[in-house]
Design a protein around this motif. Sequence first.
Motif, PDB file in Angstrom:
ATOM      1  N   GLN A   1       3.639  -1.273   3.859  1.00 50.34           N
ATOM      2  CA  GLN A   1       3.032   0.052   3.803  1.00 50.34           C
ATOM      3  C   GLN A   1       4.116   1.119   3.760  1.00 50.34           C
ATOM      4  OE1 GLN A   1       0.077   0.990   6.745  1.00 50.34           O
ATOM      5  NE2 GLN A   1      -1.485  -0.197   5.701  1.00 50.34           N
TER       6      GLN A   1
ATOM      7  N   TRP B   1       0.863  -1.180   0.000  1.00 50.13           N
ATOM      8  CA  TRP B   1       0.000   0.000   0.000  1.00 50.13           C
ATOM      9  C   TRP B   1       0.904   1.236   0.000  1.00 50.13           C
ATOM     10  CZ3 TRP B   1      -4.406  -0.833   4.173  1.00 50.13           C
ATOM     11  CH2 TRP B   1      -5.131  -1.984   3.844  1.00 50.13           C
TER      12      TRP B   1
ATOM     13  N   ARG C   1       0.950  -7.018   4.066  1.00 49.59           N
ATOM     14  CA  ARG C   1       1.169  -5.879   3.197  1.00 49.59           C
ATOM     15  C   ARG C   1       2.292  -4.976   3.703  1.00 49.59           C
ATOM     16  NH1 ARG C   1      -1.039  -8.745   0.223  1.00 49.59           N
ATOM     17  NH2 ARG C   1      -3.066  -8.486  -0.812  1.00 49.59           N
TER      18      ARG C   1
ATOM     19  N   GLN D   1      -4.663   6.573  -1.401  1.00 52.48           N
ATOM     20  CA  GLN D   1      -4.030   5.276  -1.183  1.00 52.48           C
ATOM     21  C   GLN D   1      -4.100   4.450  -2.452  1.00 52.48           C
ATOM     22  OE1 GLN D   1      -4.893   3.069   2.386  1.00 52.48           O
ATOM     23  NE2 GLN D   1      -5.677   4.869   3.471  1.00 52.48           N
TER      24      GLN D   1
ATOM     25  N   ARG E   1      -3.353   0.603  -3.544  1.00 57.56           N
ATOM     26  CA  ARG E   1      -3.132  -0.713  -2.955  1.00 57.56           C
ATOM     27  C   ARG E   1      -2.960  -1.759  -4.058  1.00 57.56           C
ATOM     28  NH1 ARG E   1      -7.934  -0.329   1.694  1.00 57.56           N
ATOM     29  NH2 ARG E   1      -6.999   1.420   2.854  1.00 57.56           N
TER      30      ARG E   1
END
Length: 236
Positions: A219, A29, A217, A49, A51
Amino acid sequence: MKKYGLLVFLLISFGALSQENGEDEFGAWYMYFGMNRISERFSIHTEAQFRFYESTSGFNQLLLRTGLNYHINPDAITTFGYAYIDTDPTFESDENLVNTILEHRIFEQFILKNKVWEFIFEHRYRLEQRFIRNKSLQPFVDDAVDLEHRARYRIQMTLPLTDTFFLNFYDELFINLQDELFGQNRLYGALGVNITENSNVQVGYLRNQFTNAVFDRLQIAFFFNPDLRGIFKKGK
Protein backbone atom coordinates in the motif's frame (compact mmCIF):
# COMPACT_ATOMS: atom_id res chain seq x y z
CA MET A 1 -4.62 -44.92 -2.55
CA LYS A 2 -8.03 -43.28 -2.78
CA LYS A 3 -7.10 -40.97 0.11
CA TYR A 4 -3.87 -39.90 -1.62
CA GLY A 5 -5.76 -39.37 -4.87
CA LEU A 6 -8.29 -37.14 -3.11
CA LEU A 7 -5.48 -35.17 -1.44
CA VAL A 8 -3.73 -34.59 -4.77
CA PHE A 9 -7.02 -33.50 -6.33
CA LEU A 10 -7.66 -30.98 -3.52
CA LEU A 11 -4.12 -29.57 -3.76
CA ILE A 12 -4.39 -29.17 -7.53
CA SER A 13 -7.83 -27.56 -7.22
CA PHE A 14 -6.61 -25.15 -4.53
CA GLY A 15 -3.55 -24.24 -6.60
CA ALA A 16 -5.71 -23.57 -9.64
CA LEU A 17 -8.09 -21.42 -7.60
CA SER A 18 -5.20 -19.40 -6.14
CA GLN A 19 -3.85 -18.82 -9.63
CA GLU A 20 -7.23 -17.72 -11.00
CA ASN A 21 -7.94 -15.18 -8.25
CA GLY A 22 -4.37 -13.87 -7.98
CA GLU A 23 -3.89 -14.99 -4.39
CA ASP A 24 -0.25 -15.93 -5.04
CA GLU A 25 0.58 -12.48 -6.44
CA PHE A 26 1.91 -9.57 -4.39
CA GLY A 27 -0.41 -6.84 -5.57
CA ALA A 28 -0.53 -3.13 -4.83
CA TRP A 29 -3.00 -0.44 -3.80
CA TYR A 30 -2.23 3.18 -4.71
CA MET A 31 -4.38 5.57 -2.71
CA TYR A 32 -5.20 9.21 -2.03
CA PHE A 33 -7.17 10.49 0.99
CA GLY A 34 -8.21 14.04 1.73
CA MET A 35 -10.09 15.86 4.49
CA ASN A 36 -10.87 19.34 3.19
CA ARG A 37 -11.93 21.62 6.06
CA ILE A 38 -14.53 24.16 4.94
CA SER A 39 -15.84 25.45 8.28
CA GLU A 40 -15.45 24.96 12.01
CA ARG A 41 -17.84 22.00 11.98
CA PHE A 42 -17.74 20.67 8.41
CA SER A 43 -15.19 19.13 6.07
CA ILE A 44 -15.36 17.19 2.80
CA HIS A 45 -13.83 13.74 2.49
CA THR A 46 -12.22 12.87 -0.87
CA GLU A 47 -10.66 9.53 -1.76
CA ALA A 48 -9.38 7.57 -4.76
CA GLN A 49 -7.93 4.06 -4.76
CA PHE A 50 -6.41 2.10 -7.62
CA ARG A 51 -5.98 -1.59 -6.78
CA PHE A 52 -3.97 -4.10 -8.83
CA TYR A 53 -3.48 -7.86 -8.67
CA GLU A 54 0.21 -7.26 -9.36
CA SER A 55 2.43 -4.30 -8.47
CA THR A 56 1.63 -2.24 -11.57
CA SER A 57 -0.58 -4.46 -13.74
CA GLY A 58 -3.66 -6.63 -13.57
CA PHE A 59 -6.45 -4.16 -12.77
CA ASN A 60 -8.55 -5.29 -9.83
CA GLN A 61 -10.56 -2.35 -8.58
CA LEU A 62 -11.19 1.38 -8.82
CA LEU A 63 -12.74 3.01 -5.76
CA LEU A 64 -13.86 6.64 -5.59
CA ARG A 65 -15.38 7.89 -2.33
CA THR A 66 -16.59 11.20 -0.98
CA GLY A 67 -18.56 12.35 2.03
CA LEU A 68 -19.55 15.23 4.27
CA ASN A 69 -17.92 15.20 7.71
CA TYR A 70 -19.42 16.83 10.78
CA HIS A 71 -16.85 17.53 13.52
CA ILE A 72 -18.59 17.13 16.87
CA ASN A 73 -15.29 17.96 18.58
CA PRO A 74 -11.60 17.39 17.72
CA ASP A 75 -11.91 13.71 18.70
CA ALA A 76 -15.31 12.77 17.26
CA ILE A 77 -16.46 12.95 13.62
CA THR A 78 -19.57 11.72 11.84
CA THR A 79 -19.75 11.20 8.06
CA PHE A 80 -22.42 10.58 5.45
CA GLY A 81 -21.09 9.67 2.04
CA TYR A 82 -21.13 7.87 -1.29
CA ALA A 83 -18.68 5.56 -3.09
CA TYR A 84 -18.37 4.24 -6.65
CA ILE A 85 -16.54 0.93 -7.09
CA ASP A 86 -15.61 -0.77 -10.38
CA THR A 87 -14.24 -4.30 -9.89
CA ASP A 88 -12.65 -6.91 -12.13
CA PRO A 89 -13.00 -10.08 -9.99
CA THR A 90 -10.85 -12.39 -12.14
CA PHE A 91 -7.06 -12.35 -12.22
CA GLU A 92 -6.29 -14.69 -15.14
CA SER A 93 -8.79 -14.58 -17.98
CA ASP A 94 -9.52 -13.15 -21.38
CA GLU A 95 -10.50 -9.57 -20.62
CA ASN A 96 -13.38 -9.81 -23.08
CA LEU A 97 -14.94 -12.57 -20.99
CA VAL A 98 -14.74 -10.87 -17.60
CA ASN A 99 -17.95 -9.69 -15.97
CA THR A 100 -17.26 -6.32 -14.37
CA ILE A 101 -18.93 -5.67 -11.03
CA LEU A 102 -20.21 -2.12 -10.56
CA GLU A 103 -21.20 -0.90 -7.13
CA HIS A 104 -22.83 2.28 -5.84
CA ARG A 105 -22.44 2.53 -2.09
CA ILE A 106 -23.95 4.76 0.58
CA PHE A 107 -22.27 4.83 3.98
CA GLU A 108 -22.64 6.30 7.44
CA GLN A 109 -19.61 6.58 9.70
CA PHE A 110 -18.51 7.57 13.19
CA ILE A 111 -14.87 8.13 14.21
CA LEU A 112 -13.72 8.41 17.81
CA LYS A 113 -10.11 9.28 18.74
CA ASN A 114 -8.18 9.02 21.99
CA LYS A 115 -4.57 9.10 23.14
CA VAL A 116 -2.80 6.72 25.53
CA TRP A 117 0.74 7.84 26.38
CA GLU A 118 2.32 8.44 22.95
CA PHE A 119 -0.11 6.13 21.12
CA ILE A 120 -2.94 7.75 19.15
CA PHE A 121 -5.95 5.45 18.74
CA GLU A 122 -8.77 5.84 16.25
CA HIS A 123 -11.97 3.77 16.30
CA ARG A 124 -13.98 3.84 13.07
CA TYR A 125 -17.53 2.45 12.89
CA ARG A 126 -19.14 2.25 9.44
CA LEU A 127 -22.44 1.03 7.99
CA GLU A 128 -22.76 0.47 4.23
CA GLN A 129 -25.68 0.02 1.86
CA ARG A 130 -24.25 -1.61 -1.27
CA PHE A 131 -26.06 -1.56 -4.62
CA ILE A 132 -24.14 -4.18 -6.62
CA ARG A 133 -24.64 -4.83 -10.34
CA ASN A 134 -22.98 -7.63 -12.32
CA LYS A 135 -22.64 -6.43 -15.91
CA SER A 136 -24.15 -9.01 -18.25
CA LEU A 137 -22.28 -9.92 -21.44
CA GLN A 138 -25.43 -11.12 -23.13
CA PRO A 139 -27.22 -8.57 -25.35
CA PHE A 140 -30.69 -7.40 -24.36
CA VAL A 141 -30.30 -8.83 -20.85
CA ASP A 142 -30.94 -6.46 -17.96
CA ASP A 143 -28.27 -6.40 -15.27
CA ALA A 144 -29.55 -7.49 -11.87
CA VAL A 145 -28.91 -5.15 -8.96
CA ASP A 146 -28.51 -6.64 -5.48
CA LEU A 147 -28.77 -4.64 -2.27
CA GLU A 148 -26.44 -5.80 0.49
CA HIS A 149 -25.75 -4.35 3.94
CA ARG A 150 -22.44 -4.45 5.75
CA ALA A 151 -20.91 -3.23 9.03
CA ARG A 152 -17.22 -2.44 9.52
CA TYR A 153 -15.09 -1.70 12.56
CA ARG A 154 -11.48 -0.50 12.38
CA ILE A 155 -9.11 0.13 15.25
CA GLN A 156 -6.05 2.13 14.25
CA MET A 157 -2.95 2.99 16.26
CA THR A 158 -0.40 5.64 15.32
CA LEU A 159 2.96 6.02 17.05
CA PRO A 160 5.02 9.16 16.32
CA LEU A 161 8.74 8.37 16.14
CA THR A 162 9.99 11.90 15.40
CA ASP A 163 8.40 15.08 14.05
CA THR A 164 8.83 13.56 10.57
CA PHE A 165 8.41 9.79 10.90
CA PHE A 166 5.63 7.70 12.45
CA LEU A 167 4.27 4.15 12.48
CA ASN A 168 0.68 3.31 11.65
CA PHE A 169 -1.17 0.04 12.31
CA TYR A 170 -4.78 -1.03 11.99
CA ASP A 171 -7.06 -4.03 11.98
CA GLU A 172 -10.47 -3.83 10.30
CA LEU A 173 -13.27 -6.39 10.48
CA PHE A 174 -16.06 -6.59 7.87
CA ILE A 175 -19.38 -8.12 8.95
CA ASN A 176 -22.08 -9.02 6.43
CA LEU A 177 -25.62 -8.29 7.63
CA GLN A 178 -27.02 -11.05 5.42
CA ASP A 179 -25.92 -14.55 4.44
CA GLU A 180 -22.48 -15.49 5.82
CA LEU A 181 -21.54 -13.27 8.74
CA PHE A 182 -17.77 -12.93 8.18
CA GLY A 183 -16.84 -10.77 5.21
CA GLN A 184 -13.13 -10.07 5.48
CA ASN A 185 -10.39 -8.84 7.80
CA ARG A 186 -7.64 -6.36 6.94
CA LEU A 187 -4.42 -6.19 8.94
CA TYR A 188 -2.10 -3.30 8.08
CA GLY A 189 1.24 -1.85 9.12
CA ALA A 190 3.12 1.09 7.60
CA LEU A 191 5.87 3.64 7.95
CA GLY A 192 4.68 7.21 7.52
CA VAL A 193 6.51 10.41 6.60
CA ASN A 194 5.10 13.86 7.34
CA ILE A 195 5.74 16.03 4.28
CA THR A 196 4.07 19.19 5.57
CA GLU A 197 1.82 20.06 8.50
CA ASN A 198 -1.24 18.78 6.61
CA SER A 199 0.15 16.05 4.33
CA ASN A 200 1.94 12.74 4.65
CA VAL A 201 2.87 9.58 2.76
CA GLN A 202 2.52 6.04 4.09
CA VAL A 203 4.13 2.90 2.67
CA GLY A 204 3.00 -0.37 4.18
CA TYR A 205 1.80 -3.94 3.94
CA LEU A 206 -1.81 -5.16 3.98
CA ARG A 207 -2.92 -8.73 4.70
CA ASN A 208 -6.46 -9.01 3.35
CA GLN A 209 -8.17 -12.20 4.56
CA PHE A 210 -11.41 -13.60 3.16
CA THR A 211 -13.13 -16.87 4.06
CA ASN A 212 -11.34 -18.84 1.34
CA ALA A 213 -8.40 -16.64 0.36
CA VAL A 214 -5.69 -14.35 1.70
CA PHE A 215 -4.16 -11.53 -0.37
CA ASP A 216 -0.87 -9.73 0.31
CA ARG A 217 -0.77 -6.14 -0.85
CA LEU A 218 1.69 -3.27 -0.93
CA GLN A 219 0.00 0.00 0.00
CA ILE A 220 1.23 3.45 -0.97
CA ALA A 221 -1.02 6.22 0.31
CA PHE A 222 -0.90 10.01 0.10
CA PHE A 223 -2.89 12.01 2.67
CA PHE A 224 -3.64 15.70 2.12
CA ASN A 225 -5.83 17.62 4.58
CA PRO A 226 -5.97 21.28 3.55
CA ASP A 227 -7.75 23.92 5.61
CA LEU A 228 -10.00 25.76 3.14
CA ARG A 229 -11.89 27.86 5.65
CA GLY A 230 -10.16 31.06 4.55
CA ILE A 231 -11.19 30.50 0.94
CA PHE A 232 -14.83 29.88 1.86
CA LYS A 233 -14.94 32.99 4.05
CA LYS A 234 -13.61 35.12 1.17
CA GLY A 235 -16.30 33.66 -1.07
CA LYS A 236 -18.95 35.05 1.24
